[in-house]
Design a protein around this motif. Structure first.
Motif, PDB file in Angstrom:
ATOM      1  N   GLY A 119       0.801  -1.223   0.000  1.00 15.99           N
ATOM      2  CA  GLY A 119       0.000   0.000   0.000  1.00 15.99           C
ATOM      3  C   GLY A 119       0.829   1.266   0.000  1.00 15.99           C
ATOM      4  N   THR A 120       2.151   1.153   0.026  1.00 10.73           N
ATOM      5  CA  THR A 120       3.010   2.338  -0.016  1.00 10.73           C
ATOM      6  C   THR A 120       2.882   3.022  -1.371  1.00 10.73           C
ATOM      7  OG1 THR A 120       4.576   1.319   1.514  1.00 10.73           O
ATOM      8  CG2 THR A 120       5.387   3.173   0.207  1.00 10.73           C
ATOM      9  N   THR A 121       2.735   4.340  -1.351  1.00 16.91           N
ATOM     10  CA  THR A 121       2.632   5.149  -2.559  1.00 16.91           C
ATOM     11  C   THR A 121       3.980   5.789  -2.841  1.00 16.91           C
ATOM     12  OG1 THR A 121       0.313   5.652  -2.111  1.00 16.91           O
ATOM     13  CG2 THR A 121       1.462   7.129  -3.615  1.00 16.91           C
ATOM     14  N   TYR A 122       4.354   5.827  -4.120  1.00 13.90           N
ATOM     15  CA  TYR A 122       5.599   6.467  -4.554  1.00 13.90           C
ATOM     16  C   TYR A 122       5.240   7.545  -5.572  1.00 13.90           C
ATOM     17  CZ  TYR A 122       7.569   2.174  -2.612  1.00 13.90           C
ATOM     18  OH  TYR A 122       7.888   1.123  -1.790  1.00 13.90           O
ATOM     19  N   LEU A 123       5.653   8.789  -5.284  1.00 16.06           N
ATOM     20  CA  LEU A 123       5.372   9.909  -6.173  1.00 16.06           C
ATOM     21  C   LEU A 123       6.678  10.564  -6.605  1.00 16.06           C
ATOM     22  CD1 LEU A 123       2.405  11.591  -4.240  1.00 16.06           C
ATOM     23  CD2 LEU A 123       2.268  10.037  -6.191  1.00 16.06           C
ATOM     24  N   ALA A 124       6.608  11.278  -7.719  1.00 17.56           N
ATOM     25  CA  ALA A 124       7.776  11.993  -8.247  1.00 17.56           C
ATOM     26  C   ALA A 124       7.805  13.401  -7.689  1.00 17.56           C
ATOM     27  CB  ALA A 124       7.716  12.041  -9.768  1.00 17.56           C
ATOM     28  N   GLY A 125       9.003  13.900  -7.497  1.00 17.43           N
ATOM     29  CA  GLY A 125       9.172  15.302  -7.147  1.00 17.43           C
ATOM     30  C   GLY A 125       9.486  16.076  -8.412  1.00 17.43           C
ATOM     31  N   GLY A 126       9.424  17.372  -8.342  1.00 16.43           N
ATOM     32  CA  GLY A 126       9.788  18.183  -9.506  1.00 16.43           C
ATOM     33  C   GLY A 126       8.646  18.306 -10.491  1.00 16.43           C
ATOM     34  N   GLY A 127       8.876  19.128 -11.504  1.00 15.42           N
ATOM     35  CA  GLY A 127       7.822  19.424 -12.460  1.00 15.42           C
ATOM     36  C   GLY A 127       8.127  19.000 -13.875  1.00 15.42           C
ATOM     37  N   ALA A 128       8.809  17.885 -14.064  1.00 16.86           N
ATOM     38  CA  ALA A 128       9.113  17.425 -15.421  1.00 16.86           C
ATOM     39  C   ALA A 128       7.818  17.202 -16.193  1.00 16.86           C
ATOM     40  CB  ALA A 128       9.919  16.135 -15.374  1.00 16.86           C
ATOM     41  N   SER A 129       7.860  17.474 -17.486  1.00 16.54           N
ATOM     42  CA  SER A 129       6.696  17.235 -18.336  1.00 16.54           C
ATOM     43  C   SER A 129       7.154  17.082 -19.774  1.00 16.54           C
ATOM     44  CB  SER A 129       5.692  18.386 -18.228  1.00 16.54           C
ATOM     45  OG  SER A 129       6.254  19.583 -18.744  1.00 16.54           O
ATOM     46  N   ALA A 130       6.274  16.564 -20.607  1.00 17.43           N
ATOM     47  CA  ALA A 130       6.528  16.446 -22.047  1.00 17.43           C
ATOM     48  C   ALA A 130       5.271  16.891 -22.777  1.00 17.43           C
ATOM     49  CB  ALA A 130       6.871  15.007 -22.416  1.00 17.43           C
ATOM     50  N   THR A 131       5.460  17.646 -23.848  1.00 14.38           N
ATOM     51  CA  THR A 131       4.347  18.020 -24.707  1.00 14.38           C
ATOM     52  C   THR A 131       4.443  17.196 -25.979  1.00 14.38           C
ATOM     53  OG1 THR A 131       4.290  20.256 -23.816  1.00 14.38           O
ATOM     54  CG2 THR A 131       3.206  19.898 -25.937  1.00 14.38           C
ATOM     55  N   LEU A 132       3.405  16.409 -26.229  1.00 16.08           N
ATOM     56  CA  LEU A 132       3.403  15.498 -27.368  1.00 16.08           C
ATOM     57  C   LEU A 132       2.378  15.954 -28.394  1.00 16.08           C
ATOM     58  CD1 LEU A 132       3.342  12.123 -25.400  1.00 16.08           C
ATOM     59  CD2 LEU A 132       5.339  13.323 -26.288  1.00 16.08           C
ATOM     60  N   ARG A 133       2.796  15.996 -29.652  1.00 12.73           N
ATOM     61  CA  ARG A 133       1.845  16.252 -30.737  1.00 12.73           C
ATOM     62  C   ARG A 133       1.025  14.993 -30.982  1.00 12.73           C
ATOM     63  NH1 ARG A 133       5.094  19.913 -35.156  1.00 12.73           N
ATOM     64  NH2 ARG A 133       5.360  21.684 -33.770  1.00 12.73           N
ATOM     65  N   SER A 134      -0.025  15.113 -31.733  1.00 12.45           N
ATOM     66  CA  SER A 134      -0.875  13.964 -32.030  1.00 12.45           C
ATOM     67  C   SER A 134      -0.038  12.832 -32.634  1.00 12.45           C
ATOM     68  CB  SER A 134      -1.965  14.382 -33.013  1.00 12.45           C
ATOM     69  OG  SER A 134      -2.783  13.279 -33.317  1.00 12.45           O
ATOM     70  N   GLY A 135      -0.118  11.644 -32.042  1.00 15.17           N
ATOM     71  CA  GLY A 135       0.616  10.480 -32.522  1.00 15.17           C
ATOM     72  C   GLY A 135       2.057  10.407 -32.074  1.00 15.17           C
ATOM     73  N   GLU A 136       2.554  11.434 -31.408  1.00 15.78           N
ATOM     74  CA  GLU A 136       3.963  11.470 -30.993  1.00 15.78           C
ATOM     75  C   GLU A 136       4.174  10.690 -29.700  1.00 15.78           C
ATOM     76  OE1 GLU A 136       7.508  14.782 -30.605  1.00 15.78           O
ATOM     77  OE2 GLU A 136       5.463  15.411 -30.150  1.00 15.78           O
ATOM     78  N   SER A 137       5.369  10.101 -29.555  1.00 12.72           N
ATOM     79  CA  SER A 137       5.740   9.336 -28.365  1.00 12.72           C
ATOM     80  C   SER A 137       6.992   9.913 -27.740  1.00 12.72           C
ATOM     81  CB  SER A 137       6.015   7.873 -28.729  1.00 12.72           C
ATOM     82  OG  SER A 137       4.876   7.263 -29.265  1.00 12.72           O
ATOM     83  N   THR A 138       7.194   9.585 -26.468  1.00  9.99           N
ATOM     84  CA  THR A 138       8.451   9.898 -25.798  1.00  9.99           C
ATOM     85  C   THR A 138       8.715   8.805 -24.771  1.00  9.99           C
ATOM     86  OG1 THR A 138       9.764  11.651 -24.764  1.00  9.99           O
ATOM     87  CG2 THR A 138       7.550  11.311 -23.888  1.00  9.99           C
ATOM     88  N   ALA A 139       9.958   8.699 -24.359  1.00 12.76           N
ATOM     89  CA  ALA A 139      10.350   7.659 -23.401  1.00 12.76           C
ATOM     90  C   ALA A 139       9.819   7.978 -22.003  1.00 12.76           C
ATOM     91  CB  ALA A 139      11.862   7.528 -23.364  1.00 12.76           C
ATOM     92  N   LEU A 140       9.523   6.932 -21.263  1.00 15.83           N
ATOM     93  CA  LEU A 140       9.104   7.023 -19.861  1.00 15.83           C
ATOM     94  C   LEU A 140      10.098   6.198 -19.065  1.00 15.83           C
ATOM     95  CD1 LEU A 140       6.842   7.986 -17.890  1.00 15.83           C
ATOM     96  CD2 LEU A 140       5.756   5.763 -18.267  1.00 15.83           C
TER      97      LEU A 140
END
Length: 198
Positions: A145-166
């Motif tokens: 039940g432990t929750t893990y969250l990310a710190g910081g404000g990283a983000s990606a803007t993807l166009r329609s059909g575009e991918s990026t690594a996770l």
């Protein structure tokens, strides 16, 4: 005729620079380093009762992490993953793909690292519009039940059909199951069981 040396730079260099500039403009700057970097983040354990998976009473609503709760066709793959992770090797998650109305999340590999597990995959924009995906759209839960969250404000803007690594790193203690929740409102949250336990 025309004397190139009088301008200080050969004309072909000017042509190459103009071509690169036109490519950068036509791709919206995406060819430039760091313009749409992968979503990379180290997650940290949170106090109980935080995150999307927590109900109003602070108790997490989670699927079963027991191997027997999986459909029969997934059980052997889940056992193989546990064996591989136990031997320090990478493996494929139990449920590799989750889809929301606007986003496809594919986890291709789980890799043991010194401080836990690395979750490697990609996200793809399924909508017809540009889509901003913040790292806060992802959270991880383990079988206790432990929750893990990310710190910081990283983000990606993807166009329609575009991918990026996770690429997510979570300090998961050995022997625990792992769940990835993707929550990008107004889409409903979706869950992927990545690791189950026997």
């Amino acid at each position: 005729m025309f004397d190139q040396s009088s301008r200080g730079m050969p004309i072909w260099i000017w042509g190459a620079l103009l071509g690169l500039m036109l490519i950068a403009i036509s791709t919206g700057g995406r060819m430039l380093p760091g313009s749409n970097a992968a979503l990379r983040q180290v997650f940290a354990a949170q106090p109980p009762g935080t995150g999307v998976g927590a109900g109003a009473d602070g108790v997490a609503w989670l699927p079963s992490f027991e191997l027997g709760s999986l459909p029969t066709e997934l059980q052997q793959g889940a056992r193989d993953l546990l064996t591989r992770l136990g031997a320090g090797s990478s493996g494929r998650p139990v449920e590799p793909i989750a889809i929301t109305p606007r986003l496809r999340v594919e986890v291709k590999e789980l890799r043991p690292v010194a401080d836990g597990i690395e979750v490697l995959g990609s996200i793809t924009n399924l909508s017809s519009d540009d889509l901003l995906v913040p790292i806060s759209a992802f959270e991880l839960h383990d079988s206790t039940g432990t929750t893990y969250l990310a710190g910081g404000g990283a983000s990606a803007t993807l166009r329609s059909g575009e991918s990026t690594a996770l690429e997510l790193t979570v300090p998961l203690p050995e022997g625990r199951g792992l769940l990835l929740i993707t929550n990008l409102p107004p889409d409903p949250p979706v869950q992927q069981r990545l690791i189950v336990v026997e």
